[in-house]
Design an enzyme around this catalytic site. Sequence first.
Site, PDB file in Angstrom:
ATOM      1  N   LYS A   1      11.079   7.140  14.925  1.00 27.21           N
ATOM      2  CA  LYS A   1      11.532   7.681  13.637  1.00 27.21           C
ATOM      3  C   LYS A   1      12.827   8.485  13.821  1.00 27.21           C
ATOM      4  CE  LYS A   1       8.210   6.262  10.783  1.00 27.21           C
ATOM      5  NZ  LYS A   1       8.491   5.261   9.716  1.00 27.21           N
TER       6      LYS A   1
ATOM      7  N   SER B   1      10.137   9.918   8.960  1.00 28.95           N
ATOM      8  CA  SER B   1       9.020  10.868   8.963  1.00 28.95           C
ATOM      9  C   SER B   1       9.563  12.205   9.450  1.00 28.95           C
ATOM     10  CB  SER B   1       7.925  10.396   9.923  1.00 28.95           C
ATOM     11  OG  SER B   1       6.991  11.437  10.150  1.00 28.95           O
TER      12      SER B   1
ATOM     13  N   ASN C   1       0.847  -1.203   0.000  1.00 26.37           N
ATOM     14  CA  ASN C   1       0.000   0.000   0.000  1.00 26.37           C
ATOM     15  C   ASN C   1       0.879   1.249   0.000  1.00 26.37           C
ATOM     16  OD1 ASN C   1      -3.006  -0.767   0.553  1.00 26.37           O
ATOM     17  ND2 ASN C   1      -1.844  -2.045   1.974  1.00 26.37           N
TER      18      ASN C   1
ATOM     19  N   ASP D   1       6.396 -10.006   8.179  1.00 27.61           N
ATOM     20  CA  ASP D   1       6.003  -9.201   9.341  1.00 27.61           C
ATOM     21  C   ASP D   1       7.286  -8.660   9.944  1.00 27.61           C
ATOM     22  OD1 ASP D   1       5.205  -8.101  11.693  1.00 27.61           O
ATOM     23  OD2 ASP D   1       4.205  -9.901  12.479  1.00 27.61           O
TER      24      ASP D   1
ATOM     25  N   ASP E   1       5.161  -7.574   2.404  1.00 29.34           N
ATOM     26  CA  ASP E   1       4.152  -6.918   3.234  1.00 29.34           C
ATOM     27  C   ASP E   1       3.535  -7.939   4.189  1.00 29.34           C
ATOM     28  OD1 ASP E   1       2.603  -3.968   2.642  1.00 29.34           O
ATOM     29  OD2 ASP E   1       1.569  -5.369   4.000  1.00 29.34           O
TER      30      ASP E   1
ATOM     31  N   TYR F   1       6.099   7.222  18.355  1.00 34.73           N
ATOM     32  CA  TYR F   1       6.338   7.182  16.899  1.00 34.73           C
ATOM     33  C   TYR F   1       7.465   8.134  16.544  1.00 34.73           C
ATOM     34  CZ  TYR F   1       5.182   7.868  11.880  1.00 34.73           C
ATOM     35  OH  TYR F   1       5.219   7.966  10.503  1.00 34.73           O
TER      36      TYR F   1
HETATM   37  N1  LIG Z   1       1.373   8.788   5.007  1.00 33.88           N
HETATM   38  C1  LIG Z   1       2.048   9.726   5.672  1.00 33.88           C
HETATM   39  O1  LIG Z   1       1.568  10.868   5.862  1.00 33.88           O
HETATM   40  C2  LIG Z   1       3.427   9.409   6.196  1.00 33.88           C
HETATM   41  C3  LIG Z   1       4.208  10.499   6.628  1.00 33.88           C
HETATM   42  C4  LIG Z   1       5.491  10.260   7.104  1.00 33.88           C
HETATM   43  C5  LIG Z   1       5.979   8.971   7.143  1.00 33.88           C
HETATM   44  N2  LIG Z   1       5.208   7.926   6.728  1.00 33.88           N
HETATM   45  C6  LIG Z   1       5.796   6.587   6.812  1.00 33.88           C
HETATM   46  O2  LIG Z   1       5.733   5.979   5.534  1.00 33.88           O
HETATM   47  C7  LIG Z   1       5.623   4.561   5.697  1.00 33.88           C
HETATM   48  C8  LIG Z   1       4.440   4.047   4.879  1.00 33.88           C
HETATM   49  O3  LIG Z   1       3.268   4.720   5.311  1.00 33.88           O
HETATM   50  P1  LIG Z   1       1.951   4.756   4.405  1.00 33.88           P
HETATM   51  O4  LIG Z   1       1.266   6.044   4.695  1.00 33.88           O
HETATM   52  O5  LIG Z   1       2.303   4.371   3.019  1.00 33.88           O
HETATM   53  O6  LIG Z   1       1.105   3.592   5.109  1.00 33.88           O
HETATM   54  P2  LIG Z   1       0.105   2.494   4.498  1.00 33.88           P
HETATM   55  O7  LIG Z   1      -0.687   2.025   5.645  1.00 33.88           O
HETATM   56  O8  LIG Z   1      -0.574   3.000   3.284  1.00 33.88           O
HETATM   57  O9  LIG Z   1       1.106   1.323   4.042  1.00 33.88           O
HETATM   58  C9  LIG Z   1       1.888   0.652   4.999  1.00 33.88           C
HETATM   59  C10 LIG Z   1       2.103  -0.782   4.551  1.00 33.88           C
HETATM   60  O10 LIG Z   1       2.914  -1.408   5.551  1.00 33.88           O
HETATM   61  C11 LIG Z   1       2.374  -2.686   5.831  1.00 33.88           C
HETATM   62  N3  LIG Z   1       2.731  -3.105   7.193  1.00 33.88           N
HETATM   63  C12 LIG Z   1       2.197  -2.672   8.354  1.00 33.88           C
HETATM   64  N4  LIG Z   1       2.743  -3.336   9.374  1.00 33.88           N
HETATM   65  C13 LIG Z   1       3.642  -4.190   8.841  1.00 33.88           C
HETATM   66  C14 LIG Z   1       4.508  -5.174   9.386  1.00 33.88           C
HETATM   67  N5  LIG Z   1       4.535  -5.418  10.705  1.00 33.88           N
HETATM   68  N6  LIG Z   1       5.302  -5.880   8.558  1.00 33.88           N
HETATM   69  C15 LIG Z   1       5.263  -5.661   7.213  1.00 33.88           C
HETATM   70  N7  LIG Z   1       4.437  -4.777   6.634  1.00 33.88           N
HETATM   71  C16 LIG Z   1       3.643  -4.053   7.445  1.00 33.88           C
HETATM   72  C17 LIG Z   1       0.871  -2.517   5.683  1.00 33.88           C
HETATM   73  O11 LIG Z   1       0.221  -3.773   5.464  1.00 33.88           O
HETATM   74  C18 LIG Z   1       0.790  -1.580   4.482  1.00 33.88           C
HETATM   75  O12 LIG Z   1       0.719  -2.298   3.264  1.00 33.88           O
HETATM   76  C19 LIG Z   1       5.528   4.309   7.192  1.00 33.88           C
HETATM   77  O13 LIG Z   1       6.816   3.976   7.678  1.00 33.88           O
HETATM   78  C20 LIG Z   1       5.065   5.638   7.744  1.00 33.88           C
HETATM   79  O14 LIG Z   1       5.474   5.817   9.083  1.00 33.88           O
HETATM   80  C21 LIG Z   1       3.935   8.114   6.253  1.00 33.88           C
END
Ligand SMILES: NC(=O)c1ccc[n+]([C@@H]2O[C@H](COP(=O)([O-])OP(=O)(O)OC[C@H]3O[C@@H](n4cnc5c(N)ncnc54)[C@H](O)[C@@H]3O)[C@@H](O)[C@H]2O)c1
Length: 261
Positions: A165, A149, A23, A70, A44, A161
Amino acid sequence: MRSVTTDQGRFADRVALVTGAGNGIGRACARRLSAEGATVVVADLDEAAAGAVADELTGTGARALAVAMDVTSAESVDRAVAGAVDAFGGLDVLVSCAGGTFSHPPLPGTSDEDWLANLELNLMGVVRVVRASLPHLLPRRGNVVSIGSVNGLGSFGSEPYSAAKAALVNLTANLSTAHGPAGVRVNLVMPGTVRTRVWDDQPESLAELTAAYPLGRAGEPEDIAAAVAFLASDDASWISGVVLPVDGGLMAAGPLRRRGA
Ligand SMILES: NC(=O)c1ccc[n+]([C@@H]2O[C@H](COP(=O)([O-])OP(=O)(O)OC[C@H]3O[C@@H](n4cnc5c(N)ncnc54)[C@H](O)[C@@H]3O)[C@@H](O)[C@H]2O)c1
């Protein structure tokens, strides 16, 4: 440095493993690396999501494989990395993206469990994947790009969190120093607010946050993937240990602006 012709793409002869690739940002990274020629291992926790992304990539004629992983389990990570290496013979790029936030109050309301859950996913999750991948990255002078992040650079809520990070900054510095002499680069991308499913149920918060961004919009997953692809490519062959905000100018803005004032 291996030479790659432009029409083949920057990752034509490379194998890339992307965690959290089912995702959001991880999926965008998988798509971008694949579009630039990489063989992509789509890892994933959500096997169905990983499978859908791998199917999409192979449907374009690219090589890709979905693996269940995981990142909170060393055994699961080791098994998935071994499966990827068995399938494709090695690893050139690791994008460590799996992570996320949990809902909880600020201190003193956060329990040990709140803290440990965040550290397990967002810090130890990266540590485990790097540990399992390094023996395969080293002989191929590969590289690591982790996803942190802006919350690891400033205070935007969720102390656990944020702390997890922030820890990636020093992890990146230490890894790049330790493995630079062997030709392995390690970098960290710090996204600002990115429009993924995590914001689907918080449209007001997303709109409020967007106002704080000097470039006037939230990020798209593809904005992050472009930076990841640059850092993972030979275009960045003299860049290591870098912490790169990809944040529409947020961290450069004054604190009042950052708070959406
Ligand atoms: N979306 C934002 O605003 C944002 C901002 C800063 C940082 N991030 C970081 O970006 C990364 C991705 O975030 P996103 O918004 O795309 O999230 P998302 O939920 O769209 O995608 C995250 C994916 O990680 C997988 N996942 C969750 N736990 C897991 C595990 N234990 N083992 C393997 N896979 C696992 C989920 O199944 C999912 O497919 C994260 O590290 C998040 O902290 C996101």
